[in-house]
Write a protein that holds these residues in place. Structure first.
Motif, PDB file in Angstrom:
ATOM      1  N   LEU A 141       0.840  -1.201  -0.098  1.00  0.00           N
ATOM      2  CA  LEU A 141      -0.050   0.104  -0.064  1.00  0.00           C
ATOM      3  C   LEU A 141       0.801   1.265   0.077  1.00  0.00           C
ATOM      4  CD1 LEU A 141      -3.153  -0.628   2.327  1.00  0.00           C
ATOM      5  CD2 LEU A 141      -2.936  -0.941  -0.150  1.00  0.00           C
ATOM      6  N   ALA A 142       1.909   1.303   0.726  1.00  0.00           N
ATOM      7  CA  ALA A 142       2.748   2.528   1.041  1.00  0.00           C
ATOM      8  C   ALA A 142       3.459   2.690  -0.732  1.00  0.00           C
ATOM      9  CB  ALA A 142       4.017   2.116   1.737  1.00  0.00           C
TER      10      ALA A 142
ATOM     11  N   ILE B 110       2.116   1.728  -3.501  1.00  0.00           N
ATOM     12  CA  ILE B 110       0.909   2.243  -4.327  1.00  0.00           C
ATOM     13  C   ILE B 110       0.663   4.015  -3.928  1.00  0.00           C
ATOM     14  CG2 ILE B 110      -1.455   2.044  -4.942  1.00  0.00           C
ATOM     15  CD1 ILE B 110      -1.257  -1.018  -4.397  1.00  0.00           C
ATOM     16  N   HIS B 111       0.488   4.222  -2.849  1.00  0.00           N
ATOM     17  CA  HIS B 111      -0.146   5.550  -2.316  1.00  0.00           C
ATOM     18  C   HIS B 111       1.068   6.423  -2.471  1.00  0.00           C
ATOM     19  CE1 HIS B 111      -3.747   3.735  -1.131  1.00  0.00           C
ATOM     20  NE2 HIS B 111      -3.434   3.229  -0.179  1.00  0.00           N
TER      21      HIS B 111
ATOM     22  N   ARG C 114       2.575   6.967  -5.208  1.00  0.00           N
ATOM     23  CA  ARG C 114       2.636   7.488  -6.477  1.00  0.00           C
ATOM     24  C   ARG C 114       1.668   8.719  -6.692  1.00  0.00           C
ATOM     25  NH1 ARG C 114       5.802   4.051  -8.882  1.00  0.00           N
ATOM     26  NH2 ARG C 114       5.745   4.927 -10.871  1.00  0.00           N
ATOM     27  N   LEU C 115       0.898   8.916  -5.511  1.00  0.00           N
ATOM     28  CA  LEU C 115       0.043   9.963  -5.328  1.00  0.00           C
ATOM     29  C   LEU C 115       0.820  11.287  -5.739  1.00  0.00           C
ATOM     30  CD1 LEU C 115      -2.403   9.343  -2.601  1.00  0.00           C
ATOM     31  CD2 LEU C 115      -2.940   9.787  -4.679  1.00  0.00           C
TER      32      LEU C 115
ATOM     33  N   SER D 109     -13.861   3.202  -7.383  1.00  0.00           N
ATOM     34  CA  SER D 109     -13.084   3.972  -6.659  1.00  0.00           C
ATOM     35  C   SER D 109     -14.012   5.020  -6.317  1.00  0.00           C
ATOM     36  CB  SER D 109     -11.974   4.502  -7.594  1.00  0.00           C
ATOM     37  OG  SER D 109     -12.351   5.059  -8.700  1.00  0.00           O
ATOM     38  N   PRO D 110     -13.640   5.679  -5.036  1.00  0.00           N
ATOM     39  CA  PRO D 110     -12.684   5.422  -4.369  1.00  0.00           C
ATOM     40  C   PRO D 110     -13.422   4.412  -3.354  1.00  0.00           C
ATOM     41  CG  PRO D 110     -13.708   7.497  -3.617  1.00  0.00           C
ATOM     42  CD  PRO D 110     -14.532   6.965  -4.712  1.00  0.00           C
TER      43      PRO D 110
ATOM     44  N   PHE E 178      -8.639  -0.392   1.220  1.00  0.00           N
ATOM     45  CA  PHE E 178      -8.292  -0.448  -0.111  1.00  0.00           C
ATOM     46  C   PHE E 178      -8.669  -1.331  -1.171  1.00  0.00           C
ATOM     47  CE2 PHE E 178      -4.943  -1.374  -3.538  1.00  0.00           C
ATOM     48  CZ  PHE E 178      -5.048  -0.051  -4.108  1.00  0.00           C
TER      49      PHE E 178
ATOM     50  N   ARG F 266     -11.396  -1.941  -4.057  1.00  0.00           N
ATOM     51  CA  ARG F 266     -11.470  -1.331  -5.404  1.00  0.00           C
ATOM     52  C   ARG F 266     -11.404  -2.520  -6.427  1.00  0.00           C
ATOM     53  NH1 ARG F 266      -7.811   4.073  -5.516  1.00  0.00           N
ATOM     54  NH2 ARG F 266      -8.783   4.077  -7.697  1.00  0.00           N
TER      55      ARG F 266
ATOM     56  N   GLU G 274      -0.681   6.698  -9.385  1.00  0.00           N
ATOM     57  CA  GLU G 274      -1.054   5.754  -8.607  1.00  0.00           C
ATOM     58  C   GLU G 274      -2.367   5.027  -9.313  1.00  0.00           C
ATOM     59  OE1 GLU G 274      -3.205   5.865  -4.257  1.00  0.00           O
ATOM     60  OE2 GLU G 274      -4.099   6.845  -5.744  1.00  0.00           O
TER      61      GLU G 274
ATOM     62  N   TYR H 113     -14.137  11.151   1.147  1.00  0.00           N
ATOM     63  CA  TYR H 113     -12.927  10.676   2.122  1.00  0.00           C
ATOM     64  C   TYR H 113     -13.200  10.980   3.627  1.00  0.00           C
ATOM     65  CZ  TYR H 113     -10.369  10.664  -2.498  1.00  0.00           C
ATOM     66  OH  TYR H 113      -9.685  10.410  -3.557  1.00  0.00           O
TER      67      TYR H 113
END
Length: 430
Positions: free
Chosen positions: A9-10, A12-13, A15-16, A75-76, A81, A84, A121, A420
């Motif tokens: 997850l770290a 993937i996120h 890439r924000l 999404s979201p 997570f 999705r 991402e 969110y």
């Protein structure tokens, strides 16, 4: 190489930071490297401003009731997570997320060294989804929700069996354009040659764009109000009751447990889609499957009743059209309630169009903020409101805990705004 779910997850996120990069070149590059898994996916592609998630849920439940195994890409996420990428509504396992990241990470790093640049991402998540449904766990059908727009959205590398455009409204205008015609052109980008299109788009200027695009690609269109219709709609305590007439059949007295006229439209689109699959693709869908699927369908965070005493409803109405639908639903189902609104939103939304309609149904309206990079401050939101009983708070968790102690039967606590924010609220309340 990642080893744990947390590390996956770290990555993937992380890439924000790359933001949004419209275009399909990076996706096409990754798909080629993976052996084109997207070509093995029997897909239904869903785009639109609002209602995508609900429409996906209605159609998925209908297909499941008919005995099909259905993948979804949405999404979201609201709770976790993994939502999705799901199979029959069940998010894939943490272990599978790790395996997918291990497959995509080397490609992302290689792609970053090319002139195309690093994938975003959303692009890596989309690549994970195609790899999963095209190589690891092939489904009878996969319903794929476009992330942003359609034409340059990373999901748009597929050639689906059916395209759905739920509706057109003003959202993400900084990327998609400031007119309905420009936004419709982006959504219409999912239309493929000869692939039928089902839509609830009603604005003449938006419909003209979609109809023109479909005609140029010889794609048959089915439009709500023209080729299929809703009749005899009435609201009840548990949701909505209505009938749908399609070009193929009639479905009297359908029931859904999601609230609002907009949900009736989403359900009607799903019914038309199921009817098309039944008639033109030989899907074994009976009428009882449509009734059962619609009644079972839910979509968390959308006019979701979290508590009855006191009455607490959460709704991720994150744009002007969503707010208008929410306000209409409250007026229809709870005309005699004292509505107390808690609102938090992202600063890049059309807030000056969202706040006044909410204030119009509110006895009190409270503004807050939350821990998110683009979140507006409570003071920013309150400055756009002239309600006589408005307030700003920093501790929304304390506000919720206090309201939960109240038992007045006339009160409705309505928590809305950013999805969110709704995800955080839902986690606390449940």
């Amino acid at each position: 190489m990642v080893r744990t779910y947390k590390e996956a997850l770290a990555w993937i996120h992380g890439r924000l930071r790359l933001g949004i990069k419209p275009g399909l070149e990076r996706m096409e590059w990754m798909m080629e490297k993976l052996g084109h898994p997207e070509r093995r996916v029997r897909a239904i592609h869903v785009a639109g401003t609002n209602g995508k998630g609900s429409t996906v849920s209605y159609l998925r439940h209908i297909l499941q009731a008919a005995g099909y195994s259905v993948g979804t890409f949405t999404s979201p996420y609201v709770e976790k997570f993994n939502e999705r990428i799901s199979v029959n509504g069940r998010p894939i396992r943490d272990k599978e997320i790790v395996e997918l990241v291990r497959a995509i990470q080397p490609l992302a790093e290689e792609l970053e060294t090319t002139e195309l640049g690093a994938p975003t991402e959303f692009e890596v998540i989309t690549a994970m989804m195609f790899y999963y449904f095209g190589k690891k766990n092939i489904q009878d059908v996969v319903i794929i929700e476009a992330g942003l727009g359609g034409r340059f959205d990373s999901t748009n590398v597929i050639y689906p069996i059916l395209s759905i455009i739920t509706n057109i409204g003003y959202d993400h205008m900084n990327i998609l354009g400031e007119t309905l015609e420009k936004i419709a052109l982006e959504k219409a980008g999912i239309i493929k040659s000869g692939v039928p299109v089902i839509t609830a788009v009603n604005q003449p200027e938006a419909w003209a764009v979609i109809a023109g695009k479909a005609k140029s690609l010889k794609a048959k269109t089915y439009r709500l109000g023209e080729d299929f219709s809703i009749v005899q709609h009435e609201a009840n305590e548990d949701g909505e009751r209505f009938s749908v007439e399609t070009v193929f059949s009639q479905y009297p007295d359908l029931n859904i447990t999601m609230f609002g006229a907009h949900q009736v439209q989403n359900a009607a689109v799903a019914v038309m889609a199921a009817d098309y699959l039944r008639m033109c693709y030989s899907f074994l869908i009976e009428k009882e499957h449509i009734y059962e699927g619609l009644e079972k369908a839910k979509w968390i965070g959308r006019f979701e009743r979290i508590s009855n005493k006191p009455l607490i409803i959460i709704d991720g109405a994150h744009n002007a059209e969503g707010i208008r639908s929410l306000v209409d639903t409250v007026r229809l189902h709870y005309p005699n309630k004292d509505v107390h609104v808690l609102f938090a939103a992202l600063a890049d939304k059309p807030l000056e169009q969202m706040i006044p309609p909410l204030a119009g149904i509110a006895k009190t309206i409270t503004f807050t903020s939350f821990d998110f990079p683009r979140a507006a401050s409570a003071e920013q939101l309150a400055a756009l409101c002239d309600h006589p009983d408005k307030a700003c708070i920093t501790d929304w968790e304390r506000w919720l805990k206090e309201k939960r102690k109240q038992k007045r039967s006339d009160d409705l606590f309505l928590i809305t705004g950013s999805l969110y924010f709704i995800a955080e609220v839902r986690k606390l309340l449940l």
